[in-house]
Motif scaffolding. Structure first.
Motif, PDB file in Angstrom:
ATOM      1  N   GLU A 129      13.713  12.917  15.722  1.00  0.00           N
ATOM      2  CA  GLU A 129      12.947  11.576  16.191  1.00  0.00           C
ATOM      3  C   GLU A 129      12.146  11.791  17.418  1.00  0.00           C
ATOM      4  OE1 GLU A 129      15.839   8.351  15.923  1.00  0.00           O
ATOM      5  OE2 GLU A 129      15.748   8.218  13.792  1.00  0.00           O
ATOM      6  N   ASP A 131       8.979  12.326  19.907  1.00  0.00           N
ATOM      7  CA  ASP A 131       7.664  11.833  20.323  1.00  0.00           C
ATOM      8  C   ASP A 131       6.704  12.639  19.708  1.00  0.00           C
ATOM      9  OD1 ASP A 131       5.953   9.751  21.898  1.00  0.00           O
ATOM     10  OD2 ASP A 131       5.119  11.903  22.331  1.00  0.00           O
ATOM     11  N   SER A 156      -3.511  12.698  21.413  1.00  0.00           N
ATOM     12  CA  SER A 156      -2.409  11.670  21.721  1.00  0.00           C
ATOM     13  C   SER A 156      -2.574  10.700  22.927  1.00  0.00           C
ATOM     14  CB  SER A 156      -1.066  12.412  21.697  1.00  0.00           C
ATOM     15  OG  SER A 156      -1.091  13.279  22.883  1.00  0.00           O
ATOM     16  N   GLU A 158      -0.956  11.313  25.737  1.00  0.00           N
ATOM     17  CA  GLU A 158       0.078  11.298  26.353  1.00  0.00           C
ATOM     18  C   GLU A 158       0.538  12.784  26.916  1.00  0.00           C
ATOM     19  OE1 GLU A 158       3.341  10.026  23.773  1.00  0.00           O
ATOM     20  OE2 GLU A 158       1.785   8.615  22.663  1.00  0.00           O
ATOM     21  N   ALA A 160       3.515  13.682  27.420  1.00  0.00           N
ATOM     22  CA  ALA A 160       4.375  14.146  26.821  1.00  0.00           C
ATOM     23  C   ALA A 160       4.275  15.975  26.045  1.00  0.00           C
ATOM     24  CB  ALA A 160       5.037  13.622  25.764  1.00  0.00           C
ATOM     25  N   GLU A 463      15.200  15.597  30.068  1.00  0.00           N
ATOM     26  CA  GLU A 463      15.121  15.699  28.522  1.00  0.00           C
ATOM     27  C   GLU A 463      16.234  16.088  27.773  1.00  0.00           C
ATOM     28  OE1 GLU A 463      12.834  13.738  27.374  1.00  0.00           O
ATOM     29  OE2 GLU A 463      11.441  13.450  28.749  1.00  0.00           O
TER      30      GLU A 463
END
Length: 549
Positions: A129, A131, A156, A158, A160, A463
């Motif tokens: 799960e 991102d 995206s 993003e 991340a 993380e």
């Protein structure tokens, strides 16, 4: 209080050594050359015969990046474009000939490798799960693909994606570097010898055969080779005519008699066509009492580079027949349109005095002097970088660019194929190309390392270390799948398999280590064939995954 008033040694004290070192490292050139020095020293260290080689620069640079020091992005881009141009110029002369034959398998290796990486990223991202941007960033880092990261960021929006890239990138580099060294060592494979013993896609289409044909056709009696059109429009050439105990130099006006033996060189099917036209094959050895010689001549003179065999007209002007050409340890049939490079080895047949005359054409004036043609190199880079900036629109996905890697590679492959385009000279003496390649790789690794090392520890702390495992799996799965497909499905040699794998994984450091292990250009050719496919596909797949996940 200004910065100078903050320093106690300005009031008469001695500056602490730590402060002096920090100030020195703030100087961009000092930082860059220190990274290169330490990296090259570390790269020389061997543990049971395994070394990091040039890739050690990357890991030294990551340490400096973690400490807050950064090599300019311009230096990184310059290094990448220099390295890629050197690879393209080296591979260009064979690349398009290979792609017209079975060389397209290298591109298929890249497609399979990227597909395996994308499937792994999709499964891991869904299972954990993650991102979507983080998953795609991990995949781009595992493939060491900056274009993949750029595509993920564009799709995206993003940060991340950058986090994932930075986490997976170090392992992506290290895994490929170690694999290309360990596999041949563990299985005790001499890659160059194995390449000589194996018929691969580069050798199979152009490897020449020799056949001696006895003339038995009445219609051929007392006619010249030109009148008979022997080998016209094919790869075949008659190197000499054997008449009894005499060896006659073969020229277009050489008269053929019934019973003559023609020594022919070329592709098997072309030789069989001549055999069927004129007579039958014989295998008995013939004496050579006329001192017709077969010698090898190495192309060295700069004014010969880029010229074709038809332009030189060696047979018509000098009475010398070129029967085959060797480049990079691989033999090819002679072709009128073949453009020469420095280091090509021509096998010629004629009398000793005529061969000596032709040798003078190809003598290198100075073997010790490199010949980097700055005008040509800078113009190729300018064309390539500019081409890399042009957006390519893909329906439904937006636009992508080839960047400072894909643009210069495309330009170098095209120009390298022709050898010369107007004032541009693209065939450098091999040591010159090696200088460009190694310097570019070192600069690229220094910049990429400091970028990847910045904030890496902090990200892992936040993380979790499990992200490293995810990145490692995304590296190992496509690495294994790509190599197995290349080696056992397409049955490529180990050198070609590893070269195409480096291209499919877009691993510049991996190719750098592979080039240090072998003296031939075959690894670079396989890399150059696979890399464009990987470059484009990984950018498209990165954007697709962001949408699908």
């Amino acid at each position: 209080m200004n910065a100078e008033e903050d320093r106690p040694w300005d009031r008469g004290g001695e500056p602490p050594m730590e402060e002096v070192l920090l100030e020195l490292l703030e100087e961009p050139l000092v930082l860059l050359f220190l990274i290169l020095f330490l990296g090259s020293m570390l790269g020389k260290a061997h543990i049971k015969g395994i070394s990091l080689g040039m890739s050690a620069v990357l890991f030294v640079a990551m340490a400096f990046g973690h400490a807050g020091f950064q090599v300019s992005d311009t230096v990184q881009d310059l290094g990448l474009s220099l390295f890629i141009v050197a690879v393209g110029l080296q591979a260009g002369p064979k690349f398009f000939r290979m792609m017209r034959t079975s060389g397209v398998v290298y591109g298929l290796v890249a497609v399979v490798t990227i597909a395996a990486a994308a499937g792994t990223a999709l499964l891991i991202g869904s299972f954990m799960e993650l991102d979507p941007a983080l998953s795609v960033g991990l995949m781009a880092g595992a493939l060491t693909s900056t274009p993949g990261l750029a595509a993920a960021l564009e799709a995206s929006g993003e940060a991340a994606a950058s986090v994932g890239y930075g986490i997976a990138y170090p392992f992506g580099v290290l895994a490929v570097v170690l694999f290309v060294q360990l596999y041949p060592r563990l299985f005790r494979i001499n890659m160059e010898q194995e390449l000589d013993d194996k018929t691969g896609p580069v050798r199979s289409e152009d490897a020449p055969d020799v056949m001696t044909i006895e003339v038995d056709d009445e219609d051929a009696h007392k006619r010249t080779l030109k009148e008979l059109q022997v080998g016209r429009g094919t790869s075949a050439v008659v190197s000499r005519v054997i008449r009894g105990t005499r060896n006659i130099i073969s020229l277009s006006d050489t008269v053929i008699l019934k019973g003559d033996h023609l020594v022919t060189v070329g592709k098997k099917e072309d030789l069989e066509e001549i055999r069927d036209q004129l007579g039958f094959e014989v295998t008995d050895p013939m004496e050579n009492q006329d001192h017709v010689q077969l010698q090898q001549i190495t192309v060295g003179a700069e004014d010969m580079v880029g010229k074709s065999l038809s332009e030189l007209a060696l047979r018509g002007k000098y009475g010398v027949t070129v029967t085959r050409i060797e480049r990079g340890g691989i033999e090819y049939n002679q072709r009128p349109g073949w453009r020469l490079e420095q280091g090509d080895v021509l096998t010629v047949v004629s009398s000793e005095d005529r061969i000596d005359e032709v040798k003078k054409l190809f003598q290198r004036k100075n073997l010790q002097t490199t010949n980097i043609h700055l005008f040509s190199l800078s113009l190729i880079l300018l064309i390539g970088v500019t081409a890399g900036m042009i957006p390519v629109t893909i329906p439904g996905l937006g636009s992508i660019t080839l960047g400072v890697a894909g643009g210069p590679l495309l330009a170098a492959l095209l120009i390298g194929h022709f050898g010369r385009l107007g004032p541009i000279r693209a065939r450098f003496f091999q040591p010159s190309n090696t200088v460009i390649r190694d310097l570019g790789l070192a600069l690229f690794l220094a910049g990429a390392g400091t970028t990847a090392g910045e904030g890496l520890v902090e990200v892992l702390t936040e993380e979790g270390l499990w992200l490293i495992g995810a990145g490692a799996v995304m590296t190992l799965v496509p690495l294994a799948v790509g190599f197995l497909v290349a080696r056992f499905l397409f049955r490529l040699s180990v050198m070609h398999s590893l070269g195409s794998l480096c291209g499919g994984m877009t691993s510049t450091p991996g190719l750098g280590v592979l080039n240090q292990m072998v003296s031939r250009e075959d690894a670079s050719i396989a890399y150059a064939a696979a890399y464009p496919f990987a470059l484009i596909i990984v950018a498209v797949v990165s954007q697709l995954l962001v949408v699908l996940m």
